[in-house]
Design a protein around this motif. Structure first.
Motif, short mmCIF file in Angstrom:
data_model
loop_
_atom_site.label_atom_id
_atom_site.label_comp_id
_atom_site.label_asym_id
_atom_site.label_seq_id
_atom_site.Cartn_x
_atom_site.Cartn_y
_atom_site.Cartn_z
N GLY A 1 0.88 -1.38 -0.02
CA GLY A 1 0.13 0.02 -0.24
C GLY A 1 0.80 1.32 -0.04
O GLY A 1 1.99 1.17 0.57
N ILE A 2 0.25 2.17 -0.84
CA ILE A 2 1.22 3.57 -0.93
C ILE A 2 0.42 4.76 -0.41
O ILE A 2 -0.81 4.82 -0.82
CB ILE A 2 1.90 3.70 -2.41
CG1 ILE A 2 2.67 2.56 -2.71
CG2 ILE A 2 2.44 4.89 -2.54
CD1 ILE A 2 3.03 2.64 -4.25
N GLU B 1 7.53 2.18 5.82
CA GLU B 1 8.77 2.96 5.58
C GLU B 1 7.98 4.56 4.92
O GLU B 1 7.61 4.65 4.06
CB GLU B 1 9.42 2.55 4.33
CG GLU B 1 10.43 1.14 4.60
CD GLU B 1 11.14 0.77 3.54
OE1 GLU B 1 12.50 1.44 3.57
OE2 GLU B 1 10.74 -0.11 2.78
N ASP B 2 8.23 5.29 5.99
CA ASP B 2 7.74 6.90 5.63
C ASP B 2 8.98 7.58 5.30
O ASP B 2 10.00 7.42 5.43
CB ASP B 2 7.06 7.12 6.88
CG ASP B 2 6.19 8.24 6.74
OD1 ASP B 2 6.06 8.61 5.69
OD2 ASP B 2 5.33 8.83 7.53
N GLY B 3 8.39 8.89 4.75
CA GLY B 3 9.57 9.79 4.30
C GLY B 3 10.37 9.47 3.17
O GLY B 3 11.24 9.99 2.91
N LEU B 4 9.65 8.72 2.17
CA LEU B 4 10.33 8.19 0.97
C LEU B 4 10.10 9.31 0.16
O LEU B 4 9.00 10.00 -0.13
CB LEU B 4 9.81 6.93 0.54
CG LEU B 4 10.10 5.62 1.34
CD1 LEU B 4 9.27 4.60 0.79
CD2 LEU B 4 11.83 5.40 1.64
N THR B 5 11.07 9.59 -1.03
CA THR B 5 10.74 10.52 -2.10
C THR B 5 10.06 9.45 -3.03
O THR B 5 10.20 8.41 -3.21
CB THR B 5 12.27 10.91 -2.65
OG1 THR B 5 12.88 9.60 -3.17
CG2 THR B 5 12.98 11.58 -1.69
N MET C 1 5.36 3.74 2.11
CA MET C 1 5.29 2.52 1.66
C MET C 1 4.72 1.43 2.62
O MET C 1 5.99 1.29 3.77
CB MET C 1 6.25 1.98 0.73
CG MET C 1 6.20 0.79 0.01
SD MET C 1 7.49 0.48 -1.15
CE MET C 1 6.94 -1.35 -1.73
N ILE C 2 3.70 0.75 2.82
CA ILE C 2 3.53 -0.32 3.70
C ILE C 2 3.50 -1.72 3.02
O ILE C 2 2.97 -1.90 2.05
CB ILE C 2 2.15 -0.13 4.53
CG1 ILE C 2 1.95 1.26 4.92
CG2 ILE C 2 1.79 -1.16 5.37
CD1 ILE C 2 0.58 1.71 5.19
N SER C 3 4.39 -2.42 3.42
CA SER C 3 4.30 -3.86 2.96
C SER C 3 3.96 -5.02 3.89
O SER C 3 4.45 -5.10 4.93
CB SER C 3 5.76 -4.17 2.32
OG SER C 3 6.04 -5.32 1.91
N VAL C 4 2.87 -5.78 3.38
CA VAL C 4 2.53 -6.79 4.35
C VAL C 4 2.65 -8.25 3.65
O VAL C 4 2.27 -8.40 2.53
CB VAL C 4 0.85 -6.58 4.47
CG1 VAL C 4 0.35 -7.66 5.46
CG2 VAL C 4 0.30 -5.47 4.94
N LEU C 5 3.30 -9.02 4.39
CA LEU C 5 3.58 -10.38 3.98
C LEU C 5 2.65 -11.45 4.89
O LEU C 5 2.91 -11.58 6.03
CB LEU C 5 4.95 -10.65 4.43
CG LEU C 5 5.63 -11.96 3.39
CD1 LEU C 5 5.48 -11.76 1.85
CD2 LEU C 5 7.09 -12.06 3.76
#
Length: 894
Positions: free
Chosen positions: A5-6, A28-32, A15-19
């Motif tokens: 999810g973005i 992960e926050d604060g990404l360009t 970006m949220i990544s669920v496994l």
């Protein structure tokens, strides 16, 4: 594959990544925008969700991707299936995952986000593609040179993820320390069994793990225990705890790791049958085809130890023996009778066969029925035969026969095998349930071995390529700096392009010592882009704890590594290459700090030269004010005439030399400015017709003359700006003006040259305490003239007069050859020279430097003014550098 999810947040993109198999998620926050696109491009996802917050960008439009930010991300997502979602991003995405996989509402997920303010930013998309972390056509792959060619799969994926998401300084140091210890190992090492953590968890949770998977799990924990028992390997195992924590989000104590691995190994060893156990052999009887027993028993026998299913195994053996007796009593006599009969072609045939489709052992024959029953051996058994039928009681064929006794024995054997198979599967499921309590340990152990295998492969390849470990340091080294305001220092000695194998001696090496911004110039094909790509790759490898392609290196732990190269247009977004470049540079500048490395290749080459030069100058000022380290390469030589407000910008150039009268790049880094582009030579080398190249040289010369003419004419007629100029009359007037000016210029240069050189010689002779002072004479070489033979072998200092009234200063021991070399250029065919013969090359070098520094103070314009920074030309300690600089001076004239 994860569910991704973005969304947007106050810090940037999230970006949220669920496994789902692992029941974990990370945020992960604060990404360009560049970084999140790089992540999307390097991973596959099961489902992609885009949050409603993405619809509103900085320009306030609801049509995402049309204006402002988001265009690059929209272009990446637009070609993929995705769904919109809203609400609180993490909670809503976990709700979506539970729906997708049919999980209970109370199914929990563990947060494995690794949070650290000291961790460098993930790589931008442009950086990742331009150094080959993301495979891109035409770009040398960095991943392919980090590991041997036979290393792939999970270790390669780990290295790729490490480079895309550089670790903290502590973990990078741990990775480097582990690599250093691996380089010095003297003991044997495990095979490092690599298991996919997600696949392992899925198999255990679904209770579908077979004995092969359990054997591999046992190999993993046994290899951890093997490393623990060895002193050298145990030290490495301790070090790898931190990198494994970063990769899994799990924090495991060393003693608990060893203890749990021992328990897992013991439990699997008690349950799973290992190779070489004789009580697990497939049944075998001489009268029955061996394929039959193999097909019936191989799917379950040899999986678990016999002791756990002794009754089921015994029933199978007993049933197999009964089947063998039935076959021997009912089929063997028939076969023997058929073999004893002598007949012609087409006579009776018969044998015991395995009917694979019906999983049965039957008699197959034809013409074996006797025409006359005489109570001979085998006739009684023949009378008992009946046509064989399948499970639907349909006749199989005309040649297949069986007996009631054999069918009963077959049925009993099949039931025994089915019961044994069920028992074995139940035992495996019970073991899977037990191992679910050890999932964290198994995941952590598997990742440790993946990391160990990846690092060991990297060290092996690095040693083969003669790479080195850099000296890493965190923070700043103000005590090492000499520039005002500089706080970081980086040194790469003997740096090689990573795509060349330095061990084979085919790489040109450079020394890069940096504590500020470099403004880099050089000709086309001179190695500017290669240098930037090599520096970027080396720094990236260094801050990840890996080996670098150099002889030695000192690298600070940067908070970001950013490389911009090759602007491209984006028709889908309606953006030109210059717009894309500006967007990328905006992201780099806003994200850069004094702890960042910023590398920009051919800045502002996609727009009009004058304004592009000014934008480039402003960007250089901004980067200088930030205080980051970096390199900006350019062909915009107008930058050197702008009143830039910079403190720590240093001019660097890629070298060139004269070979057989032609200018060629050396691909070496030096101080100074190179204004030569080698554009004409490059065009000709790439096959552009010679007529076009020659015409281009003529146009270039006329452009240079026109620029000089307009400057002289406008200076003498200041009111001309307000009137309409007649080009033809202007050109005629200017040519006449230049002709007169050239003669005056030569006289002024001759007088100034003689005075400066004479004074310098007086100082030299005073230092040597000699009275043999040579009186200097200045000689002229006119158009279509050559120097006399007396100059051959004598050192000379000379001045070349260019058509644009600029001067070139040089020194040589072969004036005749040097003049011919200069005149190989069409626009210098009629060039004029002044020269002075001096005693010795050392004095000539000193005079050359002196003239380069002094003539501009007398109002003369030089083409090689930057070479005046070499203040020690002519001294014995720098003789080799002087020789090179002399060739550089000559090259800059062209």
């Amino acid at each position: 594959m994860p569910v991704i999810g973005i969304s947007r947040s106050a810090k940037g993109y999230c970006m949220i990544s669920v496994l789902e198999p692992m029941k974990t998620f990370s945020e992960e926050d604060g990404l360009t925008e560049e970084a999140i696109v790089a992540k999307l491009r390097t991973c596959r996802c099961h489902h992609l969700f885009l949050h409603a917050s993405l619809r509103n960008n900085s320009s306030g439009t609801f049509r995402w991707g049309e204006y402002g930010e988001g265009g690059l991300l929209w272009g990446e997502c637009n070609g993929k299936p995705f769904e919109w979602f809203d609400g609180i991003p993490v909670e809503e995405l976990l709700f979506k995952v539970r729906e997708i996989y049919g999980l209970d509402e109370d199914a929990s997920f563990r947060n494995v986000t690794f949070r650290s303010e000291k961790r460098p930013k993930p790589l931008y998309l442009g950086t990742a593609t331009q150094v080959g972390v993301i495979q891109t056509e035409g770009i040398p792959s960095l991943l392919k040179v980090l590991l041997p060619s036979n290393s792939f799969g999970l270790p390669s994926l780990y290295i790729k993820d490490l480079l895309l998401n550089p670790p903290t300084y502590e973990i990078a140091s741990a990775i480097q320390e582990a690599c250093r210890r691996m380089r010095c190992l003297t003991c044997s090492i495990p095979e490092f069994t690599c298991l996919s953590a997600a696949k392992l968890v899925k198999l255990l949770e679904s209770k579908e793990a077979n004995h092969i998977e359990f054997c591999r799990i046992k190999n993993v924990v046994d290899e951890i225990l093997q490393m623990h028992r060895n002193t050298e390997l145990s030290a490495i195992l301790h070090i790898l705890l931190e990198p494994a924590w970063l990769a899994t989000g799990l924090k495991v104590d060393y003693d608990i790791l060893v203890q749990e691995c021992g328990l897992v190994s013991q439990r699997i060893g008690e349950m799973i049958s290992l190779s070489g156990e004789r009580d697990q052999e497939i049944c075998s009887f001489s009268d029955i085809p061996s394929d039959f027993f193999y097909d019936m028993e191989s799917s379950w026998k040899g999986r678990v130890k016999r002791i756990h299913a002794e009754e089921a195994f015994g029933n199978v053996d007993s049933a197999a023996e009964s089947l063998s007796i039935a076959v021997m009593e009912d089929f063997v006599p028939v076969v023997q009778r058929v073999k004893c009969m002598v007949s012609s072609l087409g006579g009776p045939k018969g044998e015991i066969c395995y009917a694979r489709e019906q999983e049965a052992v039957w008699f197959k024959g034809r013409h074996f029925m006797p025409s006359v029953w005489a109570n001979t051996p085998g006739e009684e058994q023949i009378k008992q035969l009946k046509p064989a039928v399948d499970s639907r009681r349909r006749k199989v064929g005309e040649e297949w026969y069986t007996t009631t006794k054999v069918e009963d024995a077959l049925l009993r054997y099949h039931h025994a095998c089915a019961k044994a198979k069920v028992d074995v599967l139940e035992l495996l499921k019970e073991l899977s349930a037990e191992m679910q309590d050890k999932i964290n340990i198994l995941v952590f152990s598997s990742m440790m071995l993946i990391i160990a295998k990846a690092l060991l492969a990297h060290v092996s390849e690095g040693l083969r390529r003669k790479w080195v470990f850099p000296d890493l340091y965190e923070g700043y080294k103000p005590e090492d700096t000499t520039l005002a305001g500089a706080t970081s220092y980086m040194e790469l000695t003997g740096l090689s392009p990573y795509w060349f194998d330095a061990s084979q001696g085919n790489a040109i090496q450079n020394d890069v010592k940096m504590q500020s911004m470099f403004l880099l110039t050089g000709p086309n094909g001179g190695g500017k882009s290669s240098l930037l790509r090599s520096v970027c790759a080396s720094v990236l490898l260094g801050i990840c704890g890996l080996m670098v392609p150099a002889q030695s290196a000192i690298i600070p732990h940067f908070d970001a590594v950013m490389l911009h190269m090759k602007p491209y247009d984006s028709p889908a977004d309606g953006k030109s290459s210059f717009q894309i470049e500006m967007a990328e540079l905006r992201g780099m500048i806003t994200g850069a700090t004094k702890r960042s490395l910023v590398l920009v290749d051919e800045i502002c080459r996609g727009t009009e030269t004058a304004k592009g030069t000014c934008i480039a100058g402003s960007i250089v000022e901004k980067l200088d004010a930030i205080g980051c380290l970096g390199i900006v390469s350019t062909h915009l030589h107008g930058l050197f005439y702008l009143p830039l407000s910079t403190k720590n910008v240093i001019f660097k150039q890629m070298g060139i030399e004269i070979v057989d009268g032609h200018i060629k790049p050396t691909w070496k880094l030096f101080d100074g400015v190179c204004r030569e582009s080698l554009a004409f030579e490059t065009a000709q080398r790439e096959g552009l017709p010679e007529s076009i190249v020659r015409r281009a040289e003529e146009l270039y010369l006329s452009r240079e003359m026109q620029s000089s003419s307009e400057a002289v004419y406008l200076k003498s007629q200041p009111d001309l700006k307000e009137s309409v100029l007649n080009y033809d009359s202007l050109k005629t007037n200017c040519i006449a003006t230049i002709s007169g000016t050239m003669k005056e210029l030569q006289r002024e240069v001759e007088n100034t040259l003689t005075i400066i050189c004479q004074r310098k010689l007086i100082e030299v002779y005073k230092e040597k305490s000699t009275s043999e002072l040579l009186e200097l004479s200045c000689f002229k070489i006119g158009p279509r003239e050559q120097p006399p033979p007396s100059t051959v072998g004598n050192s000379c200092v000379y001045v070349l007069f260019r058509p644009d009234n600029k001067l070139y200063i040089g020194q040589t021991d072969d004036l005749l050859g040097r003049v011919r070399s200069h005149r190989t250029k069409s626009y210098l065919q009629n060039a004029e020279f002044l020269y002075i013969t001096v005693p010795g090359k050392s004095i000539a070098s000193q005079l050359e430097t002196l003239l380069i520094n002094q003539l501009p103070l007398h109002g003369f314009r030089l083409t090689n003014i930057a070479d005046g920074k070499h203040l020690h030309f002519g001294t014995s300690n720098n003789f080799s550098q002087n020789s090179y600089s002399a060739s550089q001076n000559q090259a800059s004239c062209h």
